[in-house]
Scaffold this active site. Structure first.
Site, mmCIF file in Angstrom:
data_model
loop_
_atom_site.group_PDB
_atom_site.id
_atom_site.type_symbol
_atom_site.label_atom_id
_atom_site.label_comp_id
_atom_site.label_asym_id
_atom_site.label_seq_id
_atom_site.Cartn_x
_atom_site.Cartn_y
_atom_site.Cartn_z
ATOM 1 N N GLU A 22 0.814 -1.212 0.000
ATOM 2 C CA GLU A 22 0.000 0.000 0.000
ATOM 3 C C GLU A 22 0.851 1.266 0.000
ATOM 4 O OE1 GLU A 22 -2.986 0.308 -0.663
ATOM 5 O OE2 GLU A 22 -3.728 -1.727 -0.466
ATOM 6 N N TYR A 29 -6.620 6.908 3.403
ATOM 7 C CA TYR A 29 -6.759 5.798 2.451
ATOM 8 C C TYR A 29 -6.019 4.561 2.919
ATOM 9 C CZ TYR A 29 -5.539 2.510 -1.047
ATOM 10 O OH TYR A 29 -5.326 1.309 -1.666
ATOM 11 N N ASP A 43 -10.081 5.611 -2.781
ATOM 12 C CA ASP A 43 -8.867 6.021 -3.482
ATOM 13 C C ASP A 43 -9.266 6.692 -4.788
ATOM 14 O OD1 ASP A 43 -9.656 3.888 -5.113
ATOM 15 O OD2 ASP A 43 -7.586 3.533 -5.713
#
Length: 320
Positions: free
Chosen positions: A42, A125, A143
DNA sequence: AATGCGTGGTA
DNA sequence: TTACCAAGCAT
């Protein structure tokens, strides 16, 4: 009721079914991938395409299979292993996050949104994404891909607003399935649809599972309501810092400060650039920028002197 | 709230 | 070739 929600559950069914048949087989999506693997992915994927993240992520997982392994090394090692993913400060924050996990979370990736938000480099996020994808929690993941799908399919716009707003967030919250597992599937599915089909430029509507119910298509695919302003580059500190980073990444030993900052003419005159190997291409590019000395100093100080020069790490160290 | 932050592929 | 843009975050 939010616009578009009257479409009922078919929207979810169609998109999740599409995902089941069309999702990419990404290593951080496999069931055997650890939360740490998801976390690293991520961070790397922030503003960076999947295709460029894949090989670096594999190397990181082999070298640092758990947070403590990364935390045990100097942060300069993280920056070097970051390679050319861009935004190298993410490597520093990832290293700092690993240290925080080691110190405050018993060497593990924390599983809740609020805990994740305490880690450096983790924002709204990423916290939601890790809680959802690594821990199966019901979190509203928003996102850029998801915002774009929502904007088109449900709001009838070509692009989402310049920044996430309250209306968008309300819509995302309203769309999230109540069931934990279904919410995770929904998050992943909408994101993937945005990444593969409902793309920013030239969306592949012919391949879209919800083209029939897309509000943007129904409205005749109206143009964007604003023109995104591009990221400036030429002459910026970012450009200079990028050139500096390229030199430091490839260096095998400390790089003399004057080689980076000094005028190339003087370097050639006193022979500083003539010993050993031919001048690296990266150094030539840096010098070609002809950046003012003040800007070079600023670029060094902003990212390197504060964060990296303190390391005893050879390749990136800047001698005083 | 608006800016700054790396890099490279694509149209 | 230039400009866009890609799973954001911090200030």
């Amino acid at each position: 009721m939010e616009p578009g929600l009257q479409q009922g559950p078919q929207l979810h069914t169609e998109i999740i079914s599409w995902f089941t048949a069309n999702a990419r087989d990404l290593p951080w999506r496999r069931p055997e991938c650890s939360p740490w693997g998801v976390f690293v992915s991520e961070i790397m994927l922030q503003q960076t395409p999947v295709i460029r993240v894949l090989p670096v992520w594999q190397q990181w997982m082999e070298r640092w299979p758990a947070p403590a392994a990364l935390a045990a090394e100097p942060s300069g090692e993280a920056v070097r292993a970051w390679g050319r993913l861009g935004y190298p400060r993410r490597a520093l924050r990832l290293h700092a996050a690993a240290a925080a996990m080691t110190e405050r979370f018993n060497g593990s990736v924390p599983g809740t949104r609020d805990e994740l938000l305490t880690l450096p480099g983790v924002g709204t996020y990423t916290a939601a994404a890790v809680a959802s994808f690594a821990f199966g929690r019901r979190e509203t993941v928003v996102d850029t891909n998801i915002r774009r799908v929502h904007a088109r399919a449900l709001s009838g716009k070509a692009l989402p607003a310049p920044a996430l707003n309250a209306a968008e967030l309300r819509l995302a919250v309203a769309l999230l399935p109540d069931d934990d597992a279904a919410s995770v599937a929904w998050n992943a599915s909408v994101m993937e649809l945005g990444a593969l089909v409902c793309t920013a430029r030239s969306p592949k509507c012919a391949l879209c599972p919800v083209q029939r119910r897309c509000a943007w298509v129904a409205a005749g695919e109206p143009a964007p309501e604003y023109v995104p302003k591009g990221q400036t580059w030429a002459g910026t500190d970012r450009q200079v810092r990028g050139a500096l980073m390229a030199v430091l990444r490839q260096a095998r030993e400390p790089v003399p400060r004057k080689l980076l900052v000094g005028p190339p003419e003087l370097l050639a005159a006193d022979g500083a650039a003539e010993d050993a190997d031919p001048e690296p291409a990266a150094l030539s590019k840096l010098h070609a920028l002809r950046a003012p000395a003040g800007q070079l100093e600023r670029a060094l100080t902003g990212l390197l002197a504060d964060k990296l020069a303190e390391e005893s790490d050879a390749g990136l160290q800047l001698p005083a």
